[in-house]
Scaffold this motif. Structure first.
Motif, PDB file in Angstrom:
ATOM      1  N   VAL A  34     -14.642   2.560   0.666  1.00  0.00           N
ATOM      2  CA  VAL A  34     -13.728   1.802   1.528  1.00  0.00           C
ATOM      3  C   VAL A  34     -13.330   2.674   2.715  1.00  0.00           C
ATOM      4  CG1 VAL A  34     -11.503   0.647   1.671  1.00  0.00           C
ATOM      5  CG2 VAL A  34     -12.913   0.396  -0.387  1.00  0.00           C
ATOM      6  N   LYS A  36     -11.894   1.646   5.654  1.00  0.00           N
ATOM      7  CA  LYS A  36     -10.911   1.061   6.580  1.00  0.00           C
ATOM      8  C   LYS A  36     -10.070   2.160   7.219  1.00  0.00           C
ATOM      9  CE  LYS A  36      -7.573   0.224   2.870  1.00  0.00           C
ATOM     10  NZ  LYS A  36      -7.284  -0.743   1.826  1.00  0.00           N
ATOM     11  N   ASN A  57     -11.430  -3.740   5.909  1.00  0.00           N
ATOM     12  CA  ASN A  57     -10.403  -4.778   5.767  1.00  0.00           C
ATOM     13  C   ASN A  57     -10.021  -5.467   7.063  1.00  0.00           C
ATOM     14  OD1 ASN A  57     -10.077  -2.918   3.522  1.00  0.00           O
ATOM     15  ND2 ASN A  57      -8.289  -4.139   2.986  1.00  0.00           N
ATOM     16  N   ILE A  79     -13.511  -6.733   2.740  1.00  0.00           N
ATOM     17  CA  ILE A  79     -12.624  -6.789   1.567  1.00  0.00           C
ATOM     18  C   ILE A  79     -11.193  -7.144   1.935  1.00  0.00           C
ATOM     19  CG2 ILE A  79     -14.057  -5.138   0.256  1.00  0.00           C
ATOM     20  CD1 ILE A  79     -11.979  -2.988   0.864  1.00  0.00           C
ATOM     21  N   MET A 161     -13.284 -10.892  -8.115  1.00  0.00           N
ATOM     22  CA  MET A 161     -12.579  -9.685  -7.665  1.00  0.00           C
ATOM     23  C   MET A 161     -11.106  -9.827  -8.000  1.00  0.00           C
ATOM     24  SD  MET A 161     -10.448  -8.551  -5.001  1.00  0.00           S
ATOM     25  CE  MET A 161     -10.522  -7.851  -3.365  1.00  0.00           C
ATOM     26  N   MET A 163      -7.102  -7.421  -7.941  1.00  0.00           N
ATOM     27  CA  MET A 163      -6.317  -6.200  -7.708  1.00  0.00           C
ATOM     28  C   MET A 163      -5.006  -6.320  -8.464  1.00  0.00           C
ATOM     29  SD  MET A 163      -6.490  -4.997  -3.781  1.00  0.00           S
ATOM     30  CE  MET A 163      -6.231  -6.583  -3.049  1.00  0.00           C
ATOM     31  N   MET A 202      -9.982   0.853  -8.047  1.00  0.00           N
ATOM     32  CA  MET A 202      -9.842   1.581  -6.795  1.00  0.00           C
ATOM     33  C   MET A 202      -9.622   3.059  -7.149  1.00  0.00           C
ATOM     34  SD  MET A 202      -7.684  -1.336  -4.731  1.00  0.00           S
ATOM     35  CE  MET A 202      -6.135  -0.523  -4.726  1.00  0.00           C
ATOM     36  N   SER A 203      -9.192   3.861  -6.173  1.00  0.00           N
ATOM     37  CA  SER A 203      -9.054   5.303  -6.435  1.00  0.00           C
ATOM     38  C   SER A 203      -8.204   5.574  -7.683  1.00  0.00           C
ATOM     39  CB  SER A 203      -8.417   6.002  -5.234  1.00  0.00           C
ATOM     40  OG  SER A 203      -9.282   5.962  -4.124  1.00  0.00           O
ATOM     41  N   ARG A 218     -14.094  -0.147  -5.718  1.00  0.00           N
ATOM     42  CA  ARG A 218     -13.858  -0.039  -4.274  1.00  0.00           C
ATOM     43  C   ARG A 218     -12.949   1.167  -4.033  1.00  0.00           C
ATOM     44  NH1 ARG A 218     -11.955  -4.951  -5.986  1.00  0.00           N
ATOM     45  NH2 ARG A 218      -9.932  -4.123  -5.385  1.00  0.00           N
ATOM     46  N   VAL A 219     -13.518   2.266  -3.557  1.00  0.00           N
ATOM     47  CA  VAL A 219     -12.767   3.526  -3.488  1.00  0.00           C
ATOM     48  C   VAL A 219     -12.656   4.011  -2.048  1.00  0.00           C
ATOM     49  CG1 VAL A 219     -12.694   5.922  -4.256  1.00  0.00           C
ATOM     50  CG2 VAL A 219     -13.521   4.133  -5.822  1.00  0.00           C
ATOM     51  N   GLY A 220     -11.420   4.182  -1.583  1.00  0.00           N
ATOM     52  CA  GLY A 220     -11.185   4.679  -0.235  1.00  0.00           C
ATOM     53  C   GLY A 220     -10.614   6.088  -0.241  1.00  0.00           C
ATOM     54  N   THR A 221      -9.354   6.192  -0.651  1.00  0.00           N
ATOM     55  CA  THR A 221      -8.604   7.452  -0.569  1.00  0.00           C
ATOM     56  C   THR A 221      -9.345   8.629  -1.196  1.00  0.00           C
ATOM     57  OG1 THR A 221      -6.605   6.114  -0.719  1.00  0.00           O
ATOM     58  CG2 THR A 221      -6.363   8.479  -1.100  1.00  0.00           C
ATOM     59  N   ARG A 227      -4.816   7.500   3.971  1.00  0.00           N
ATOM     60  CA  ARG A 227      -4.764   6.795   5.260  1.00  0.00           C
ATOM     61  C   ARG A 227      -3.375   6.969   5.853  1.00  0.00           C
ATOM     62  NH1 ARG A 227      -7.746   3.731   1.739  1.00  0.00           N
ATOM     63  NH2 ARG A 227      -5.876   2.734   0.958  1.00  0.00           N
TER      64      ARG A 227
HETATM   65  C1  LIG Z   1      -7.812  -0.248   0.607  1.00  0.00           C
HETATM   66  C2  LIG Z   1      -8.476  -1.030  -0.452  1.00  0.00           C
HETATM   67  C3  LIG Z   1      -9.208  -0.394  -1.476  1.00  0.00           C
HETATM   68  C4  LIG Z   1      -9.293   1.118  -1.632  1.00  0.00           C
HETATM   69  O1  LIG Z   1      -8.091   1.634  -2.087  1.00  0.00           O
HETATM   70  P1  LIG Z   1      -7.917   3.209  -2.407  1.00  0.00           P
HETATM   71  O2  LIG Z   1      -6.687   3.239  -3.238  1.00  0.00           O
HETATM   72  O3  LIG Z   1      -7.773   3.893  -1.101  1.00  0.00           O
HETATM   73  O4  LIG Z   1      -9.117   3.635  -3.156  1.00  0.00           O
HETATM   74  C5  LIG Z   1      -9.866  -1.187  -2.388  1.00  0.00           C
HETATM   75  N1  LIG Z   1      -9.835  -2.530  -2.318  1.00  0.00           N
HETATM   76  C6  LIG Z   1      -9.142  -3.176  -1.358  1.00  0.00           C
HETATM   77  C7  LIG Z   1      -9.157  -4.660  -1.326  1.00  0.00           C
HETATM   78  C8  LIG Z   1      -8.445  -2.450  -0.408  1.00  0.00           C
HETATM   79  O5  LIG Z   1      -7.752  -3.112   0.519  1.00  0.00           O
END
Ligand SMILES: *Cc1c(COP(=O)(O)O)cnc(C)c1O
Length: 228
Positions: A34, A36, A57, A79, A161, A163, A202-203, A218-221, A227
């Protein structure tokens, strides 16, 4: 600070450990990076380290990056929240969309998907945490939406999906993940749909999601850092 390549390696190791702990095969779980709010240069760095699928996003943030990286066959996943005035750009520039929760948006995405492209891969977002502010279709409206989406020629329904509320206790988050896995089985059994994707984790919670059957985290951080 680890490099992006090291961070990716660490996340892959966590995925593999969680899979093995759950008696699953690690390659069953795909990693979506991820990106974004992160610059195209970081995406390019992750690509060089072997990462091919990236999640965004915000369209105004994503479109310039997609353009800047047009020389790479990146698989782009949208996403974020879907809005009617955004569907044309989503349909044109992305391979996947994860937050589908309204038939109106599905119809627009299908109609606006360019014929030269394969159908847009979709996951329907389900709201299992009951938070009113969150996107996602309630579980009791899922089957009707899934059957309708499945008929649209410009879309390919791949799965579900969700969250969980990140502020809820871990056991509640695990219950949300198991709930999504149950809904997938119900749809396959009762509605005859074939769904290969559970987009969850996620993370902070990918281990819980993988234990419950996630096929795409879905991994961002934990790849690109915090961020702003
Ligand atoms: C930002 C986001 C993520 C990633 O989240 P992290 O905690 O940074 O890994 C995953 N899915 C969605 C829908 C997001 O908006």
């Amino acid at each position: 600070m680890p490099t992006i390549a090291q961070a990716l390696e660490d996340v892959h190791r966590r995925i593999a450990q969680a899979a093995l702990a759950a008696g699953r095969n690690p390659p069953e779980i795909e990693l979506l990076a991820v990106s974004k709010t992160k610059p195209a240069t970081m995406i390019r760095e992750a690509w060089s380290a072997g990462q091919q699928a990236f999640g965004e996003n915000y369209l105004q943030d994503a479109l310039p990056k997609i353009q800047a990286l047009a020389d790479l066959p990146v698989e782009w996943h949208y996403i974020g929240r879907i809005q009617s005035n955004k569907t044309r750009d989503i349909a044109r520039h992305f391979a996947w969309v994860h937050g589908l929760d309204r038939l109106k948006h599905a119809r627009r995405l299908s109609d606006q998907r360019p014929e030269a492209l394969p159908p847009l891969n979709c996951c329907i977002q389900v709201n299992l945490s009951g938070e009113a502010s969150k996107g996602g279709v309630p579980a009791d409206a899922l089957e009707e939406l899934a059957l309708a989406v499945n008929e649209l020629p410009g879309l390919r329904l791949r799965g579900l999906m969700t969250m969980p509320d990140p502020a809820s206790p871990r056991e509640a988050q695990a219950a949300v993940f198991r709930g999504l896995a149950d809904l997938r089985h119900q749809l396959e059994k009762q509605a005859g749909l074939s769904l290969d994707t559970l987009s969850m984790g996620m993370s902070g919670d990918l281990e819980l999601a993988i234990a419950a059957g996630s096929t795409l985290v879905r991994v961002g951080t934990d790849i690109f850092g915090a961020r702003e």
